[in-house]
Design an enzyme around this catalytic site. Sequence first.
Site, PDB file in Angstrom:
ATOM      1  N   GLN A 218       0.803  -1.232   0.000  1.00 19.00           N
ATOM      2  CA  GLN A 218       0.000   0.000   0.000  1.00 19.00           C
ATOM      3  C   GLN A 218       0.834   1.280   0.000  1.00 19.00           C
ATOM      4  O   GLN A 218       0.481   2.258  -0.651  1.00 19.00           O
ATOM      5  CB  GLN A 218      -0.919  -0.020   1.212  1.00 19.00           C
ATOM      6  CG  GLN A 218      -1.798   1.202   1.340  1.00 19.00           C
ATOM      7  CD  GLN A 218      -2.694   1.093   2.552  1.00 19.00           C
ATOM      8  OE1 GLN A 218      -3.638   0.320   2.574  1.00 19.00           O
ATOM      9  NE2 GLN A 218      -2.387   1.855   3.575  1.00 19.00           N
TER      10      GLN A 218
ATOM     11  N   GLU B   3      -3.093   9.239  -1.088  1.00 18.85           N
ATOM     12  CA  GLU B   3      -2.359  10.095  -0.159  1.00 18.85           C
ATOM     13  C   GLU B   3      -1.338  10.967  -0.880  1.00 18.85           C
ATOM     14  O   GLU B   3      -0.436  11.528  -0.270  1.00 18.85           O
ATOM     15  CB  GLU B   3      -1.687   9.247   0.933  1.00 18.85           C
ATOM     16  CG  GLU B   3      -2.729   8.527   1.794  1.00 18.85           C
ATOM     17  CD  GLU B   3      -2.144   7.803   2.988  1.00 18.85           C
ATOM     18  OE1 GLU B   3      -0.970   8.018   3.317  1.00 18.85           O
ATOM     19  OE2 GLU B   3      -2.880   7.009   3.597  1.00 18.85           O
TER      20      GLU B   3
ATOM     21  N   ASP C 205       4.331   0.085   4.184  1.00 18.51           N
ATOM     22  CA  ASP C 205       3.089  -0.377   4.798  1.00 18.51           C
ATOM     23  C   ASP C 205       2.532  -1.420   3.853  1.00 18.51           C
ATOM     24  O   ASP C 205       1.994  -1.094   2.790  1.00 18.51           O
ATOM     25  CB  ASP C 205       2.098   0.785   4.986  1.00 18.51           C
ATOM     26  CG  ASP C 205       0.801   0.325   5.662  1.00 18.51           C
ATOM     27  OD1 ASP C 205       0.690  -0.884   5.980  1.00 18.51           O
ATOM     28  OD2 ASP C 205      -0.093   1.170   5.862  1.00 18.51           O
TER      29      ASP C 205
ATOM     30  N   LYS D 149      -3.959   5.806  15.452  1.00 19.15           N
ATOM     31  CA  LYS D 149      -4.928   6.561  14.649  1.00 19.15           C
ATOM     32  C   LYS D 149      -6.134   6.829  15.550  1.00 19.15           C
ATOM     33  O   LYS D 149      -6.888   5.900  15.861  1.00 19.15           O
ATOM     34  CB  LYS D 149      -5.371   5.727  13.445  1.00 19.15           C
ATOM     35  CG  LYS D 149      -4.304   5.496  12.372  1.00 19.15           C
ATOM     36  CD  LYS D 149      -4.791   4.445  11.380  1.00 19.15           C
ATOM     37  CE  LYS D 149      -3.998   4.454  10.086  1.00 19.15           C
ATOM     38  NZ  LYS D 149      -4.357   3.270   9.232  1.00 19.15           N
TER      39      LYS D 149
ATOM     40  N   ARG E 256      -5.132   9.246   8.188  1.00 20.12           N
ATOM     41  CA  ARG E 256      -5.835   8.238   7.406  1.00 20.12           C
ATOM     42  C   ARG E 256      -5.686   8.582   5.932  1.00 20.12           C
ATOM     43  O   ARG E 256      -5.252   9.662   5.564  1.00 20.12           O
ATOM     44  CB  ARG E 256      -7.340   8.199   7.748  1.00 20.12           C
ATOM     45  CG  ARG E 256      -7.693   7.913   9.194  1.00 20.12           C
ATOM     46  CD  ARG E 256      -7.078   6.652   9.758  1.00 20.12           C
ATOM     47  NE  ARG E 256      -7.289   5.436   9.011  1.00 20.12           N
ATOM     48  CZ  ARG E 256      -7.982   4.377   9.429  1.00 20.12           C
ATOM     49  NH1 ARG E 256      -8.567   4.419  10.601  1.00 20.12           N
ATOM     50  NH2 ARG E 256      -8.069   3.278   8.709  1.00 20.12           N
TER      51      ARG E 256
ATOM     52  N   LYS F  48       3.197   9.815  10.642  1.00 19.87           N
ATOM     53  CA  LYS F  48       2.926   9.346   9.279  1.00 19.87           C
ATOM     54  C   LYS F  48       1.671  10.026   8.755  1.00 19.87           C
ATOM     55  O   LYS F  48       0.607   9.896   9.353  1.00 19.87           O
ATOM     56  CB  LYS F  48       2.737   7.826   9.325  1.00 19.87           C
ATOM     57  CG  LYS F  48       2.489   7.157   8.004  1.00 19.87           C
ATOM     58  CD  LYS F  48       2.144   5.680   8.206  1.00 19.87           C
ATOM     59  CE  LYS F  48       1.804   5.018   6.884  1.00 19.87           C
ATOM     60  NZ  LYS F  48       0.908   3.856   7.041  1.00 19.87           N
TER      61      LYS F  48
HETATM   62  P1  PGA Z   1      -6.042   3.922   5.660  1.00 20.94           P
HETATM   63  O1  PGA Z   1      -4.524   3.894   5.243  1.00 20.94           O
HETATM   64  O2  PGA Z   1      -6.330   5.230   6.274  1.00 20.94           O
HETATM   65  O3  PGA Z   1      -6.784   3.696   4.365  1.00 20.94           O
HETATM   66  O4  PGA Z   1      -6.247   2.784   6.639  1.00 20.94           O
HETATM   67  C1  PGA Z   1      -3.499   4.335   6.080  1.00 20.94           C
HETATM   68  C2  PGA Z   1      -2.684   3.174   6.613  1.00 20.94           C
HETATM   69  O5  PGA Z   1      -2.979   2.017   6.332  1.00 20.94           O
HETATM   70  O6  PGA Z   1      -1.736   3.396   7.369  1.00 20.94           O
HETATM   71 ZN    ZN Z   2      -1.444   0.940   7.518  1.00 17.88          ZN
END
Ligand code: PGA
Ligand code: ZN
Length: 420
Positions: free
Chosen positions: A158, A200, A237, A332, A361, A383
């Site tokens: 990802q 992102e 990640d 998060k 996110r 991050k």
């Molecule tokens: P997400 O991605 O906000 O779509 O979960 C961010 C991550 O996985 O760190």
């Molecule tokens: Zn992640």
Amino acid sequence: EIISVTGHRRWDSRARPTVEVVVRTAAGTGRALAPAGASTGSGEAVDLRDGGDAFGGHDVTRAVAAVNGDIAAALTGMDVTGQAAVDQRLEELDGTPGFSRIGGNAAVATSMAVAHAAAAARGVPLWRHLDPAATRLPLPEIQVFGGGAHAHGRLDIQDLLVVPLAAGSFAQALDWAAEIHRSAGRWLDERGRLAGTADEGGWWPAFDSNAEALEALVAAIEGAGLTPGDQVGIAIDVAATQFGSGGTYRLAREGREYDRDGWGEVLLGWLDRFPIVSVEDPFAEDDPDGMALITKAAGDRIQIVGDDFLVTDAERVRAAAARRTANTVLIKPNQAGTLTRARAALDAAAESGLGAIVSARSGETEDVTIVHLAVGWGSGGFKVGSSTRGERTAKWNEMLRVEEELGTAARYAGRAGLAP
Ligand code: PGA
Ligand code: ZN
């Protein structure tokens, strides 16, 4: 004392509605917006959406109504500096473990807005309200390539990120990341591999394999005149929950399938070949044996980070420390639902010797609360996504303001921000 709590429907970076909460006191006002994930862990607080046809089912009128109804009624008159009591009230009001009634999005935006209102009432920035003695700027992980659920699966992994280990300041870390971003874009362009940008803001590359993406990232670091490894490390990640379950991992890009041990060998092979200092969710959320396997093999030299696997939950963090299934937790706030719960996960990490990375996110807004949490809570890592796009630069620029405000007292975490 809280005079009013109001909910408002706003927009996030994926053109989806999101929840904004404004908390007013006589002495100051706080405002916060809920973010939203795309690759979410099943243990996260519920992101309450209306369903139906509008905006792909992502509208938030029910969550906004919960703020203006039950939440406003319950919090009006409470002490704005009593964050724990406010968050406790939100939990009681909801009555479910995952905020499925009022919505984790309504809860987290409310919780964060209360913190901002408390800081405003004292006339200090939120980070200083959280810790007047804070001086450390976290080590950032900055996205260069995006894949997985953020780029239609164009890459299995990802996020491919850079970690400016040897920068002298947070400002210099961002300088380096911007040069690497440019260098990576040039590298892709010259090879006809530029396919767009991911959620992102990182490049969305047309690579043939995950290893090729890692090679390109090393080349991009070198192309920016920096030394991979010594000066700039690589973080990935994997977000393996997206392509693995039941101990089987299916790489769409390479058309290959691995069992747990086989996938572990692929990952360990990358650790040998590339200057990787941090690996997030290398195995799926349902695969603690996989997480244990890699933590045992590499956890003494690199960060093994739990995101979907730990979902900012104190109990899971303690369990991970006991079973050695990770050495770092991603924090998060919206996975937890309140700042008190998110803080509990961070405290659990500190008590068990685990590291922590405060994270945004993939669906974000101009909200900068996490910047203040990272500094005020003293997380080693931070991050936020790529060097581009306003919802990302809002955070980077806020961190620069904090660094400037600290002046000569500011200390950039650098390599020390990494666990172990
Ligand atoms: P997400 O991605 O906000 O779509 O979960 C961010 C991550 O996985 O760190
Ligand atoms: Zn992640």
